[in-house]
Design a protein around this motif. Structure first.
Motif: not given
Length: 332
Positions: A173-184, A190-196
């Motif tokens: 994974l190419h991690p763009y950011g970390i998000v906390a939402h509704a307790g999670r 981006k997953d470079p292996e599937i380009d998504e």
């Protein structure tokens, strides 16, 4: 405590708050002259407190970064704020690392003066929570710290992940950011292996390892929080719902947030989208349909159900129930 000793401790507290403090600022806060400030600094250095002298126009004194310090000194309000923050974070599922929040709170609680501890007990005794503690799983601290470092330095990571069915797999994974939402907690990128683009729940990530010698670029304008929320609305579920609603995007969004529905203004030439009124097409994916009729009713706006047929039936049944309730109230 003698006044000079108290001022030395106050000086330490000021330096512990971070940044560089000028001699003039410290002298004003302590109510002494510059020469006395320098003498107090020498006393801290004699106690092995790592005070650094910063030269230049904006120079002064600061504590050396990354050095172990004596115990932090909290005022009453500061101690209560820290403890309540730990308690609220644990309740909301925002404190990672298993029992780390509990042990941190216990350490602070043990050294509180009796008077401050009583104030805390008063608050806790009068405080009610709407959810049970530990209702949601929390991420591993090491996973969270590794991913945060990877986000900051744009470093790819190798993840070991378990999906909702418990199936385990390895992803890059190419991690763009970390998000906390509704307790999670979520990490999105981006997953470079599937380009998504992909989003993973951190409590399902069992390990994260940075990949050396590689880097990536974050797309311009990428908003991690928006990506996570829109991902909820576009995930694969049992039903794919499309409804045309009379009104603006802002009016409809009040009842169908971005985490629930995708909204687009209708083209005036489309069937049902004319007549001089604004219409919005809402697309929702859901495992159940029983919650949608009350939401559509709460909009108090004309709407047309395009799909599925089951929703038309559910709305008709909901309307009949409301009508029967109204008839029963008149005859009672």
């Amino acid at each position: 405590m003698s006044r000079p000793v108290g001022r030395v401790l106050t000086l330490l507290e000021l330096l512990q708050s971070g940044g560089t403090r000028t001699v003039a600022e410290l002298a004003e806060r302590l109510g002494v002259d510059g020469r006395t400030v320098r003498r107090y600094v020498d006393q801290l250095i004699d106690l092995d407190v790592p005070v650094e002298s910063v030269r230049g126009r904006y120079g002064g004194y600061r504590l050396a970064p990354g050095t172990a310090l004596p115990p932090l000194m909290f005022g009453d309000d500061e101690a209560l704020a820290v403890l309540l923050g730990l308690i609220a974070g644990r309740r909301a599922g925002l404190t990672p690392g298993g029992t780390a929040g509990e042990t941190a709170a216990a350490k602070i609680r043990r050294v509180l003066p009796a008077r401050v501890a009583r104030r805390l007990d008063t608050v806790l005794d009068s405080l009610a929570f709407t959810d049970e503690p530990g209702a949601l799983p929390v991420p591993d601290s090491e996973v969270l710290l590794t991913l945060a470092d990877a986000v900051r330095h744009r470093r790819p990571v190798a993840l070991r992940y378990a999906d909702r069915k418990g199936l385990r797999g390895d992803r890059t994974l190419h991690p763009y950011g970390i998000v906390a939402h509704a307790g999670r907690w979520y990490v999105t990128g981006k997953d470079p292996e599937i380009d998504e683009e992909r989003t993973f729940r951190l409590d399902r990530v069992t390990s994260a390892r940075p990949l050396a010698g590689a880097s990536f670029e974050v797309p311009d304008g990428f908003d991690p929080a928006d990506r996570v929320l829109t991902g909820f609305a576009t995930a694969a579920y049992r039903y794919e719902v499309t409804v045309r609603i009379q009104g603006t995007v802002e009016q409809v969004r009040a009842r169908l947030p971005v985490s629930v529905a995708g909204l687009e203004p209708c083209v005036p030439e489309e069937d049902g989208c004319g007549g001089g009124e604004s219409w919005v097409r809402a697309e929702v994916r859901a495992e159940r349909l029983d919650w949608l009729p009350p939401v559509l009713a709460s909009l108090d706006r004309p709407f047309v159900i395009e799909r599925p047929e089951e929703l038309r039936t559910a709305v008709a049944e909901f309307a009949e129930r409301l009508a029967s309730f109204a008839r029963s109230a008149r005859s009672a």
